[in-house]
Design a protein around this motif. Structure first.
Motif, mmCIF file in Angstrom:
data_model
loop_
_atom_site.group_PDB
_atom_site.id
_atom_site.type_symbol
_atom_site.label_atom_id
_atom_site.label_comp_id
_atom_site.label_asym_id
_atom_site.label_seq_id
_atom_site.Cartn_x
_atom_site.Cartn_y
_atom_site.Cartn_z
ATOM 1 N N LYS A 63 1.026 5.421 1.314
ATOM 2 C CA LYS A 63 0.455 6.331 2.306
ATOM 3 C C LYS A 63 1.150 7.689 2.205
ATOM 4 O O LYS A 63 2.359 7.770 2.029
ATOM 5 C CB LYS A 63 0.664 5.754 3.716
ATOM 6 C CG LYS A 63 0.122 6.624 4.841
ATOM 7 C CD LYS A 63 0.391 5.983 6.195
ATOM 8 C CE LYS A 63 -0.126 6.846 7.340
ATOM 9 N NZ LYS A 63 0.148 6.241 8.663
ATOM 10 N N CYS A 64 0.357 8.754 2.301
ATOM 11 C CA CYS A 64 0.899 10.114 2.307
ATOM 12 C C CYS A 64 1.316 10.475 3.730
ATOM 13 O O CYS A 64 0.498 10.472 4.649
ATOM 14 C CB CYS A 64 -0.129 11.110 1.782
ATOM 15 S SG CYS A 64 0.463 12.821 1.767
ATOM 16 N N GLU B 10 -0.385 14.650 -4.150
ATOM 17 C CA GLU B 10 -1.323 13.524 -4.172
ATOM 18 C C GLU B 10 -1.924 13.342 -5.565
ATOM 19 O O GLU B 10 -2.029 12.215 -6.072
ATOM 20 C CB GLU B 10 -2.448 13.746 -3.149
ATOM 21 C CG GLU B 10 -1.986 13.707 -1.699
ATOM 22 C CD GLU B 10 -1.585 15.086 -1.190
ATOM 23 O OE1 GLU B 10 -1.279 15.980 -2.015
ATOM 24 O OE2 GLU B 10 -1.577 15.275 0.048
ATOM 25 N N TYR C 272 0.841 -1.197 0.000
ATOM 26 C CA TYR C 272 0.000 0.000 0.000
ATOM 27 C C TYR C 272 0.875 1.246 0.000
ATOM 28 O O TYR C 272 2.065 1.198 0.303
ATOM 29 C CB TYR C 272 -0.943 0.015 1.204
ATOM 30 C CG TYR C 272 -0.286 0.232 2.544
ATOM 31 C CD1 TYR C 272 -0.179 1.503 3.100
ATOM 32 C CD2 TYR C 272 0.238 -0.846 3.271
ATOM 33 C CE1 TYR C 272 0.431 1.703 4.329
ATOM 34 C CE2 TYR C 272 0.845 -0.652 4.494
ATOM 35 C CZ TYR C 272 0.943 0.616 5.022
ATOM 36 O OH TYR C 272 1.549 0.813 6.240
#
Length: 312
Positions: A7-8, A206, A5
């Motif tokens: 993630k920011c 993003e 995964y």
């Protein structure tokens, strides 16, 4: 890779309207970090589209070597300032903007009148100073694209009366990545990849990651379907026939020279590194108003930034 995964970790605005974001991708097998990091970096820097000013028409001006009475900057300086305006557009259509202001005044990007679908990310960006009661009137041609386009590569047939500007469409300014090894309780090795992304503010980090991911997915999906896009094949052919020197098509603006040295080179029609490499040190110093100090600046910058030494 069931636990794979992204993630920011961080997203924040920095100076000049730029946006910085940091991301982590976990649970990668050994060796996958460098592969995915390089892939993301290349796509983020090369394949995401943006919007930029590609040409201007200035009232009373016929070429880039002119001056306007009552304006502190010459035309070359104004064009260089306009390159720093960051635009964000909802469509990819050709658009036009206008500026008309009477002095004395300081002209900034927020003085430009634009269509509703276009937004200026850095409205306080400096353009010029009007020192008298003269009027500065400019019409802007705004286009969308990818990468970097030199002024000679026109996009619109009706461009003869516009002064062309080198256009930087790339929304992503810089990408760094690093890889860390992680050992679990069973001493099994996995990797995690940290991505650091800086954008010009026209899109968030993003959004950049999402767009790059879609590009990668679509590209490999076309390979699976054996339907490689025609534009990809054409790009491959161009790459095969590209000049050996990778710096040939880089615009001299990327050297960030002083105004004096930059103006002298532009007046001599030296627009790219390829043009500059045609000159020997002696021939370069024969240019009008191009003294020894400017020559030393060019030689030092070429060597330090690109590792290029001009030969006699």
């Amino acid at each position: 890779m069931n636990n794979f995964y992204i993630k920011c970790l961080k997203s924040e605005k920095v100076e000049s309207g730029s946006i910085y974001g940091q991301f982590v991708i976990k649970s990668l097998h050994p060796g996958q970090g460098i592969t995915i990091g390089n892939l993301f970096r290349r796509v983020l820097l090369s394949d995401l589209g943006g919007t930029a000013i590609t040409g201007v028409r200035i009232a009373g001006v016929r070429d880039e070597f002119s001056t306007i009475p009552g304006i502190r900057e010459d035309i070359l300086e104004i064009l260089l300032n306009l390159k720093g305006i960051v635009l964000k557009s909802k469509t990819n259509d050709l658009k036009f903007g206008r500026l008309k202001i009477k002095g004395p005044a300081v002209v900034t990007a927020n003085c430009i009148q634009l269509p509703s679908e276009v937004e200026i990310v850095n409205p306080n960006h400096y353009i010029a100073t009007i020192t008298t009661s003269n009027v500065l009137e400019i019409e802007f041609k705004i286009e969308s694209g990818t990468g970097y386009k030199l002024a000679g590569q026109t996009f619109c047939k009706k461009s003869q009366d516009y002064l062309q500007i080198d256009a930087i469409f790339m929304p992503v300014q810089k990408v760094d990545f690093k890889i860390e090894n992680i050992y679990d309780n069973s001493n099994d090795l996995t990797e995690r990849l940290f991505l650091d992304i800086w954008t010009n503010g026209s899109m968030s980090p993003e959004e950049a990651v999402s767009s790059a991911s879609r590009f990668i997915i679509n590209f490999f999906s076309s390979l699976l379907e054996n339907k490689l896009p025609q534009e990809t094949k054409e790009s491959e052919n161009k790459t095969l026939s590209a000049p050996k020197n990778p710096h040939t098509n880089i615009a001299i603006e990327e050297l960030h020279l002083s105004v004096r040295a930059y103006n002298c080179l532009k007046r001599a029609q030296i627009n790219t590194i390829g043009d500059l490499l045609k000159y020997s040190p002696e021939k370069l110093q024969e240019l009008k108003n191009f003294g020894r100090k400017s020559a030393d600046e060019v030689f030092t910058t070429l060597k330090n930034k690109l590792g290029i030494v001009l030969s006699n």
